[in-house]
Design a protein around this motif. Structure first.
Motif, PDB file in Angstrom:
ATOM      1  N   PHE A   1       4.869  11.632  -1.825  1.00 53.82           N
ATOM      2  CA  PHE A   1       6.029  10.504  -2.144  1.00 53.82           C
ATOM      3  C   PHE A   1       5.650   9.402  -3.276  1.00 53.82           C
ATOM      4  CE2 PHE A   1       4.403   6.177  -1.484  1.00 53.82           C
ATOM      5  CZ  PHE A   1       3.615   6.594  -0.230  1.00 53.82           C
ATOM      6  N   LYS A   2       4.367   9.506  -3.486  1.00 51.00           N
ATOM      7  CA  LYS A   2       4.161   8.531  -4.782  1.00 51.00           C
ATOM      8  C   LYS A   2       4.795   9.220  -5.891  1.00 51.00           C
ATOM      9  CE  LYS A   2      -0.422   6.490  -3.069  1.00 51.00           C
ATOM     10  NZ  LYS A   2      -0.473   7.692  -1.732  1.00 51.00           N
TER      11      LYS A   2
ATOM     12  N   ASP B   1      -4.178  11.743  -4.452  1.00 47.40           N
ATOM     13  CA  ASP B   1      -2.784  11.741  -4.470  1.00 47.40           C
ATOM     14  C   ASP B   1      -2.369  10.568  -5.808  1.00 47.40           C
ATOM     15  OD1 ASP B   1      -1.635  14.177  -2.795  1.00 47.40           O
ATOM     16  OD2 ASP B   1      -1.085  11.618  -1.246  1.00 47.40           O
TER      17      ASP B   1
ATOM     18  N   PRO C   1       3.804   6.038   7.764  1.00 48.20           N
ATOM     19  CA  PRO C   1       2.315   5.912   7.509  1.00 48.20           C
ATOM     20  C   PRO C   1       1.345   5.024   6.206  1.00 48.20           C
ATOM     21  CG  PRO C   1       3.721   8.017   6.682  1.00 48.20           C
ATOM     22  CD  PRO C   1       3.869   6.898   6.971  1.00 48.20           C
ATOM     23  N   SER C   2       0.538   4.193   7.008  1.00 52.11           N
ATOM     24  CA  SER C   2       0.330   3.043   6.074  1.00 52.11           C
ATOM     25  C   SER C   2      -0.823   3.027   5.271  1.00 52.11           C
ATOM     26  CB  SER C   2       0.789   1.629   6.261  1.00 52.11           C
ATOM     27  OG  SER C   2       2.152   1.752   6.655  1.00 52.11           O
ATOM     28  N   GLY C   3      -1.422   3.078   3.911  1.00 53.89           N
ATOM     29  CA  GLY C   3      -3.422   2.787   3.637  1.00 53.89           C
ATOM     30  C   GLY C   3      -3.215   1.292   3.141  1.00 53.89           C
ATOM     31  N   ASN C   4      -2.011   1.100   1.492  1.00 55.61           N
ATOM     32  CA  ASN C   4      -2.657   0.229   0.830  1.00 55.61           C
ATOM     33  C   ASN C   4      -1.559  -0.916   1.240  1.00 55.61           C
ATOM     34  OD1 ASN C   4      -3.683  -1.112  -0.363  1.00 55.61           O
ATOM     35  ND2 ASN C   4      -3.627  -0.066  -2.104  1.00 55.61           N
ATOM     36  N   PHE C   5      -0.332   0.116   1.999  1.00 55.88           N
ATOM     37  CA  PHE C   5       1.013  -0.869   2.521  1.00 55.88           C
ATOM     38  C   PHE C   5       1.796  -1.306   1.320  1.00 55.88           C
ATOM     39  CE2 PHE C   5       0.317  -1.863   6.817  1.00 55.88           C
ATOM     40  CZ  PHE C   5      -0.744  -1.490   7.184  1.00 55.88           C
ATOM     41  N   GLY C   6       2.577  -0.448   0.077  1.00 58.11           N
ATOM     42  CA  GLY C   6       3.597  -1.020  -0.347  1.00 58.11           C
ATOM     43  C   GLY C   6       4.581  -0.371  -0.184  1.00 58.11           C
ATOM     44  N   ASN C   7       4.547   1.540   0.576  1.00 57.48           N
ATOM     45  CA  ASN C   7       5.260   1.920   1.106  1.00 57.48           C
ATOM     46  C   ASN C   7       6.503   1.191   2.226  1.00 57.48           C
ATOM     47  OD1 ASN C   7       6.914   4.014   1.539  1.00 57.48           O
ATOM     48  ND2 ASN C   7       5.262   5.261   2.091  1.00 57.48           N
TER      49      ASN C   7
ATOM     50  N   ALA D   1      -5.837   9.122   2.694  1.00 60.16           N
ATOM     51  CA  ALA D   1      -4.434   8.887   1.178  1.00 60.16           C
ATOM     52  C   ALA D   1      -4.732   7.295   2.143  1.00 60.16           C
ATOM     53  CB  ALA D   1      -3.875   9.360   1.010  1.00 60.16           C
ATOM     54  N   MET D   2      -4.849   7.200   3.860  1.00 61.96           N
ATOM     55  CA  MET D   2      -4.388   5.562   4.366  1.00 61.96           C
ATOM     56  C   MET D   2      -6.298   5.389   4.506  1.00 61.96           C
ATOM     57  SD  MET D   2      -1.748   6.374   6.399  1.00 61.96           S
ATOM     58  CE  MET D   2      -1.986   7.266   7.868  1.00 61.96           C
TER      59      MET D   2
ATOM     60  N   HIS E   1      -1.041  12.517   7.830  1.00 64.55           N
ATOM     61  CA  HIS E   1      -0.272  11.433   7.830  1.00 64.55           C
ATOM     62  C   HIS E   1       0.729  11.571   8.365  1.00 64.55           C
ATOM     63  CE1 HIS E   1      -3.417  12.039   3.926  1.00 64.55           C
ATOM     64  NE2 HIS E   1      -3.648  10.687   4.107  1.00 64.55           N
TER      65      HIS E   1
ATOM     66  N   THR F   1       4.842  11.692   4.002  1.00 62.24           N
ATOM     67  CA  THR F   1       4.884  11.357   2.863  1.00 62.24           C
ATOM     68  C   THR F   1       3.992  12.216   2.085  1.00 62.24           C
ATOM     69  OG1 THR F   1       2.680   9.918   4.053  1.00 62.24           O
ATOM     70  CG2 THR F   1       4.405   9.256   3.083  1.00 62.24           C
ATOM     71  N   ALA F   2       3.166  13.866   2.346  1.00 65.24           N
ATOM     72  CA  ALA F   2       2.569  14.765   1.824  1.00 65.24           C
ATOM     73  C   ALA F   2       2.975  15.776   2.965  1.00 65.24           C
ATOM     74  CB  ALA F   2       1.335  14.393   0.910  1.00 65.24           C
TER      75      ALA F   2
ATOM     76  N   PHE G   1      -3.144  18.957   2.297  1.00 66.36           N
ATOM     77  CA  PHE G   1      -4.805  18.897   3.364  1.00 66.36           C
ATOM     78  C   PHE G   1      -4.645  19.968   3.775  1.00 66.36           C
ATOM     79  CE2 PHE G   1      -2.338  14.881   1.910  1.00 66.36           C
ATOM     80  CZ  PHE G   1      -3.671  13.992   1.614  1.00 66.36           C
TER      81      PHE G   1
HETATM   82  C1  LIG Z   1      -0.921   6.836  -0.483  1.00 67.58           C
HETATM   83  C2  LIG Z   1      -0.363   7.559   1.036  1.00 67.58           C
HETATM   84  C3  LIG Z   1      -0.034   6.781   1.783  1.00 67.58           C
HETATM   85  C4  LIG Z   1       0.150   5.657   1.947  1.00 67.58           C
HETATM   86  O1  LIG Z   1       1.058   4.545   0.803  1.00 67.58           O
HETATM   87  P1  LIG Z   1       0.059   3.213   0.957  1.00 67.58           P
HETATM   88  O2  LIG Z   1       1.647   2.718   0.162  1.00 67.58           O
HETATM   89  O3  LIG Z   1      -0.504   3.196   0.211  1.00 67.58           O
HETATM   90  O4  LIG Z   1       0.745   2.293   2.703  1.00 67.58           O
HETATM   91  C5  LIG Z   1       0.032   7.767   3.051  1.00 67.58           C
HETATM   92  N1  LIG Z   1       0.597   9.463   2.856  1.00 67.58           N
HETATM   93  C6  LIG Z   1       0.356   9.675   1.810  1.00 67.58           C
HETATM   94  C7  LIG Z   1       0.025  11.231   1.552  1.00 67.58           C
HETATM   95  C8  LIG Z   1      -0.375   9.174   0.913  1.00 67.58           C
HETATM   96  O5  LIG Z   1      -0.186   9.676  -0.144  1.00 67.58           O
END
Ligand SMILES: *Cc1c(COP(=O)(O)O)cnc(C)c1O
Length: 431
Positions: free
Chosen positions: A106-107, A138, A247-253, A301-302, A356, A381-382, A387
């Motif tokens: 998604f990035k 990613d 699915p959240s890591g940095n929570f931008g999405n 990625a999270m 994810h 998201t991927a 993976f």
């Molecule tokens: C970056 C990423 C996330 C996390 O997105 P955030 O916006 O950082 O929460 C989730 N899944 C995949 C595959 C990513 O590359």
């Protein structure tokens, strides 16, 4: 539209300045002074609108007159040129596939939009701009592909040697032209430290016009709203809006999704699906936020212990915990449960998720079990092939490589090897 810094110590900036700077001088995140409200007609007519029209309408108030309308329309159409299909997985769970872009994640959306904005801003400048970015996987591929051949912009990507998947490495190191990959014999933290030192180095910054393509950049963050509208467009039961699980890591999405919702997009509830990195999931349960050191998981990625965009979520709800809790819930899913979910979904529903997506599927399933009548969407998201080292042992099968990236796999890798030393990076950048 003006953007203020979440630390409130810097002057406001317009879209151009916020994009070029990335982070505000006081180290806060840029945040829009107001969240635009979309017309009711826009939402009720959404099925008659094109992807491009939706994206343009959503982003226009954030850009204002900073980019001329025809240029912005062109940028938007180059950003969303691929599909965002909503796929039925069970009777009440749908997958929004965000992996049909050039690097299968998604990035791509944020990276493509930001690169083209930056390209527009440097047009006619006599000084080229250098984008410097560290990646754990990613981000690098999406940035490399997004910025390829954008005139006036050079991109330098640092990645940890041997610590990204082979698909990710090929995506970073075979692009060429204005994209350069630096392979650091260290870990992601080393890469990030080298990049930070470069931004703090006055001598280097006098010589080069440096910027970052970090995910906190407003031009990467805000276009991520687009596909929440595409999900709703494809949602057939408009009287019963979806629960959306991210699915959240940095929570931008997810933060972009919340912005879309506040602008008028119907969503019943948001779910932040996290792995063992559960700082925000804990906050949503307790009202207390504690940043933690990052823990390594199979949904890497999270793996973020202190999510940068959390402050934007607080800002969105005027720091009112009850208001946040009303709109979103959080779940933390273990690696074992993630593997089990991936396997179950594949065997029962014949749908293959990546790790994810499996985290998100499980969180959504748990939520729906307690909310009869609700239906939901999880963001995939991927593509699982990114993976494959996690996915293949779980399903005991090889993951099919999509046509779109078969070509990349046979291309020759080109990278510059470096020890984790800032001086080597500096020497290279100045040469
Ligand atoms: C970056 C990423 C996330 C996390 O997105 P955030 O916006 O950082 O929460 C989730 N899944 C995949 C595959 C990513 O590359």
């Amino acid at each position: 539209m003006q953007y203020y810094s979440t630390n409130k110590q810097s002057a406001v900036a317009d879209f151009k300045e916020a994009t070029i700077k990335g982070l505000a001088p006081d180290n806060g995140l840029y945040y829009p002074e107001n969240i635009p409200v979309l017309s009711k007609e826009f939402i009720s007519n959404i099925n008659s609108l094109s992807k491009e029209e939706i994206a343009f309408t959503v982003i226009k108030p954030y850009v204002g007159d900073i980019i001329p309308e025809p240029v912005l329309r062109q940028i938007v159409s180059e950003t969303v040129y691929f599909d965002f299909p909503l796929i039925k997985v069970t009777d009440d769970i749908f997958s929004l596939e965000l992996f049909h872009g050039p690097t299968l994640a998604f990035k791509d959306v944020g990276a493509r939009f930001m690169s083209r904005c930056l390209g527009h801003f440097v047009t006619g400048n006599d000084r080229e701009i250098t984008v410097l970015v560290a990646t754990s996987g990613d981000t690098g591929g999406a940035v490399a592909s997004g910025f390829l051949n954008v005139e006036g912009v050079n991109v330098v990507i640092l990645y940890p040697s041997g610590k990204v998947s082979s698909v990710q490495e090929q995506q970073l190191t075979t692009v060429g032209n204005n994209i350069c990959a630096i392979e650091v014999s260290g870990n992601f933290d080393d890469c990030q430290r080298m990049v930070k030192e470069a931004f703090a180095d006055k001598e280097l910054n006098d010589e080069l016009f440096l910027t970052s393509a970090n995910s906190i950049n407003v031009a990467r963050w805000l276009p991520q709203q687009f596909y929440y509208f595409y999900a709703y467009q494809q949602w057939t039961d408009k009287n019963n809006p979806p629960v959306v699980c991210v699915p959240s890591g940095n929570f931008g999405n997810i933060c972009a999704g919340l912005v879309a919702h506040i602008s008028g997009l119907p969503v019943k509830h948001f779910i932040a699906a996290c792995n063992a990195n559960n700082a925000v999931a804990d906050y949503l349960q307790s009202g207390i936020f504690n940043a933690k050191p990052a823990i390594a998981t199979i949904s890497n990625a999270m793996d973020v212990g202190n999510p940068s965009n959390f402050v934007r979520i607080l800002e969105l709800f005027q720091h009112q915990y009850p208001a946040i809790k009303n709109v979103m819930s959080g779940y933390s899913i273990t690696d074992d449960t993630t593997r089990q979910t991936l396997k179950d979904v594949y065997e029962k529903y014949h749908y293959l998720t990546d790790p994810h997506g499996a985290v998100a599927f499980n969180a959504l399933q748990q939520y729906l079990a307690k909310h009869a009548g609700d239906k939901g969407i999880f963001l995939e998201t991927a593509h699982p092939v990114k993976f494959y080292d996690v996915v293949e042992p779980v399903i005991q099968k090889q993951v099919h490589i999509p046509e779109a990236i078969k070509g990349i796999m046979s291309r020759k890798k080109e990278s510059i090897l470096m020890t984790p030393s800032y001086n080597m990076l500096k020497e290279y950048l100045l040469s």
